[in-house]
Design a protein around this motif. Sequence first.
Motif, PDB file in Angstrom:
ATOM      1  N   ALA A  20     -21.557  29.735   0.077  1.00 24.97           N
ATOM      2  CA  ALA A  20     -21.031  31.102   0.210  1.00 24.97           C
ATOM      3  C   ALA A  20     -21.386  31.963  -1.004  1.00 24.97           C
ATOM      4  N   ARG A  21     -21.579  31.327  -2.155  1.00 26.94           N
ATOM      5  CA  ARG A  21     -21.941  31.985  -3.409  1.00 26.94           C
ATOM      6  C   ARG A  21     -20.794  32.850  -3.950  1.00 26.94           C
ATOM      7  N   ILE A  22     -19.853  32.233  -4.617  1.00 33.80           N
ATOM      8  CA  ILE A  22     -18.761  32.972  -5.267  1.00 33.80           C
ATOM      9  C   ILE A  22     -18.539  32.399  -6.666  1.00 33.80           C
TER      10      ILE A  22
ATOM     11  N   GLN B 275     -15.908  30.571 -13.933  1.00 35.09           N
ATOM     12  CA  GLN B 275     -15.689  29.465 -12.989  1.00 35.09           C
ATOM     13  C   GLN B 275     -16.411  29.763 -11.674  1.00 35.09           C
ATOM     14  N   THR B 276     -16.414  28.759 -10.789  1.00 30.56           N
ATOM     15  CA  THR B 276     -17.154  28.887  -9.530  1.00 30.56           C
ATOM     16  C   THR B 276     -16.388  28.292  -8.351  1.00 30.56           C
ATOM     17  N   PHE B 277     -16.693  28.789  -7.157  1.00 30.48           N
ATOM     18  CA  PHE B 277     -16.153  28.211  -5.928  1.00 30.48           C
ATOM     19  C   PHE B 277     -17.093  27.139  -5.361  1.00 30.48           C
ATOM     20  N   SER B 278     -18.217  26.891  -6.062  1.00 33.00           N
ATOM     21  CA  SER B 278     -19.265  26.031  -5.502  1.00 33.00           C
ATOM     22  C   SER B 278     -18.917  24.553  -5.529  1.00 33.00           C
ATOM     23  N   LYS B 279     -18.089  24.140  -6.460  1.00 36.87           N
ATOM     24  CA  LYS B 279     -17.845  22.708  -6.643  1.00 36.87           C
ATOM     25  C   LYS B 279     -16.473  22.325  -6.087  1.00 36.87           C
TER      26      LYS B 279
ATOM     27  N   GLY C 183     -21.825  33.707  -6.967  1.00 37.68           N
ATOM     28  CA  GLY C 183     -21.994  32.422  -7.646  1.00 37.68           C
ATOM     29  C   GLY C 183     -21.820  32.633  -9.137  1.00 37.68           C
ATOM     30  N   SER C 184     -21.509  31.543  -9.858  1.00 35.25           N
ATOM     31  CA  SER C 184     -21.328  31.748 -11.302  1.00 35.25           C
ATOM     32  C   SER C 184     -22.668  31.976 -11.997  1.00 35.25           C
ATOM     33  N   ASP C 185     -23.785  31.617 -11.337  1.00 38.99           N
ATOM     34  CA  ASP C 185     -25.086  31.968 -11.917  1.00 38.99           C
ATOM     35  C   ASP C 185     -25.211  33.485 -12.055  1.00 38.99           C
TER      36      ASP C 185
ATOM     37  N   VAL D 150     -17.235  30.346 -22.062  1.00 37.66           N
ATOM     38  CA  VAL D 150     -17.014  28.949 -21.694  1.00 37.66           C
ATOM     39  C   VAL D 150     -17.284  28.843 -20.188  1.00 37.66           C
ATOM     40  N   ASP D 151     -18.316  28.081 -19.852  1.00 44.16           N
ATOM     41  CA  ASP D 151     -18.747  27.916 -18.466  1.00 44.16           C
ATOM     42  C   ASP D 151     -17.987  26.727 -17.875  1.00 44.16           C
ATOM     43  N   GLU D 152     -16.959  27.037 -17.084  1.00 50.52           N
ATOM     44  CA  GLU D 152     -16.077  25.989 -16.561  1.00 50.52           C
ATOM     45  C   GLU D 152     -16.398  25.635 -15.106  1.00 50.52           C
ATOM     46  N   ALA D 153     -17.679  25.475 -14.800  1.00 52.20           N
ATOM     47  CA  ALA D 153     -18.074  25.157 -13.421  1.00 52.20           C
ATOM     48  C   ALA D 153     -17.376  23.892 -12.914  1.00 52.20           C
ATOM     49  N   TYR D 154     -17.088  22.951 -13.843  1.00 52.06           N
ATOM     50  CA  TYR D 154     -16.550  21.645 -13.423  1.00 52.06           C
ATOM     51  C   TYR D 154     -15.140  21.374 -13.946  1.00 52.06           C
ATOM     52  N   ILE D 155     -14.457  22.398 -14.461  1.00 48.41           N
ATOM     53  CA  ILE D 155     -13.182  22.186 -15.155  1.00 48.41           C
ATOM     54  C   ILE D 155     -12.099  21.603 -14.243  1.00 48.41           C
TER      55      ILE D 155
HETATM   56  N1  PMP Z   1     -22.794  26.383 -14.602  1.00 49.19           N
HETATM   57  C1  PMP Z   1     -23.108  25.092 -14.568  1.00 49.19           C
HETATM   58  C2  PMP Z   1     -22.852  24.269 -15.779  1.00 49.19           C
HETATM   59  C3  PMP Z   1     -23.656  24.520 -13.409  1.00 49.19           C
HETATM   60  O1  PMP Z   1     -23.989  23.223 -13.387  1.00 49.19           O
HETATM   61  C4  PMP Z   1     -23.858  25.323 -12.268  1.00 49.19           C
HETATM   62  C5  PMP Z   1     -24.414  24.726 -11.000  1.00 49.19           C
HETATM   63  N2  PMP Z   1     -25.783  24.641 -10.955  1.00 49.19           N
HETATM   64  C6  PMP Z   1     -23.538  26.683 -12.363  1.00 49.19           C
HETATM   65  C7  PMP Z   1     -22.993  27.171 -13.543  1.00 49.19           C
HETATM   66  C8  PMP Z   1     -23.809  27.642 -11.244  1.00 49.19           C
HETATM   67  O2  PMP Z   1     -23.147  27.366 -10.078  1.00 49.19           O
HETATM   68  P1  PMP Z   1     -22.931  28.467  -8.963  1.00 49.19           P
HETATM   69  O3  PMP Z   1     -23.952  29.559  -9.172  1.00 49.19           O
HETATM   70  O4  PMP Z   1     -23.133  27.751  -7.675  1.00 49.19           O
HETATM   71  O5  PMP Z   1     -21.534  28.977  -9.138  1.00 49.19           O
END
Ligand code: PMP
Length: 361
Positions: A217-219, A206-210, A85-87, A180-185
């Motif tokens: 799956a946490r990537i 970036q993340t695979f979560s969104k 996960g990106s966390d 730069v946290d591009e979770a939603y880019i």
């Molecule tokens: N960055 C931002 C801005 C988020 O809103 C989130 C989701 N909570 C994350 C990172 C982490 O997402 P994930 O660990 O599922 O990739």
Amino acid sequence: MQSKWEENVRRVTPYTPGEQPKDTDVIKLNTNENPYPPCEGVRKAIRDFESGDLRLYPDTDSTELRDALAERYRVKQNQVFLGVGSDDVLSMAFLALFASDKPVLFPDITYSFYDVWADVYKIPYKTVPLDDNFRIDPDKFNQPNGGIVFPNPNAPTGVLESIDTVEKIVNLNKDSVVIVDEAYIDFGGVSAVGLVEKYDNLLVVQTFSKSRSLAGARIGFAIGSRRLIKYLNDVKFSVNSYTMNRLTQACGLASVLDEQYFCDTVKKIIKTRERLKDELLSLGFTTTDSKANFVFASHNKLRAKEIYESLKERKIYVRYWDKPRINNYLRITVGTDEQTDKLIEALKKILGERGVLNERS
Ligand code: PMP
């Protein structure tokens, strides 16, 4: 009474994630998950997975997934870092890249995990106020710092900054790492990945979560200069080398390989998001021009907290924070069109019952 041993304990106030209700009979629009399933390839990867392989440790480098990401984003393999996960990626980045005595800078309204990581790793930090429209002023990041992190689009506002603004911040801060946290880019922005060749202090996460429907799956991954990625890996391999399990690696790879499904799903969500914004507007809400998979909305007559609680009674979960500047806003994840219809219907009832329906100021 405090015991003596407690003096030696590291105490932190943990991050509070959005609620995960046990009840399956709810409309869950509170944690920005994708309402659509992952691509067919992911299903196949799970079906074909050899359970016997679980006796073996996974590939510590997640080589196939990393190489597929490198190809997708047109960078070298050693410019990609993977995490659970990106966390996990962001947490490792704080630990590895923010080791200065000077404060790390991030916006005052932002992802509420940043100050938690700063606290747990004992990193000094300072928040930089967004303007009244929740925008970043890059010049405000022109001050001594030990690193910078911000989401683009921002969370929970959904406000997107232009690639020029992002570059300006990086350019002003060549002596520190800028994350730069591009979770939603993927839902409407231009990624800063294109800038990593030019700036060796820039890390894009970036993340695979969104956009890839794989929150469970946490990537997550980061792209940056070879040197940045090496520093990140050195710390990661000093904490835990076998982080991403075999099945997750297989699912991630399948997802990256299906570009068409990724594009189609993102398009559907953007379309619903724009409709949701319009519908909310007609009910007396104001919203930011979110470019994420959620909207950030405030009603001109009814307090957000009351709407949040009334929606919850009707089994519709959205997110609310009782925090300065945003305590009259709701963050609503974009669901399917059917979920959106139900949400709007419920909002009409809630506003109607209180006599504040269609009273636009
Ligand atoms: N960055 C931002 C801005 C988020 O809103 C989130 C989701 N909570 C994350 C990172 C982490 O997402 P994930 O660990 O599922 O990739």
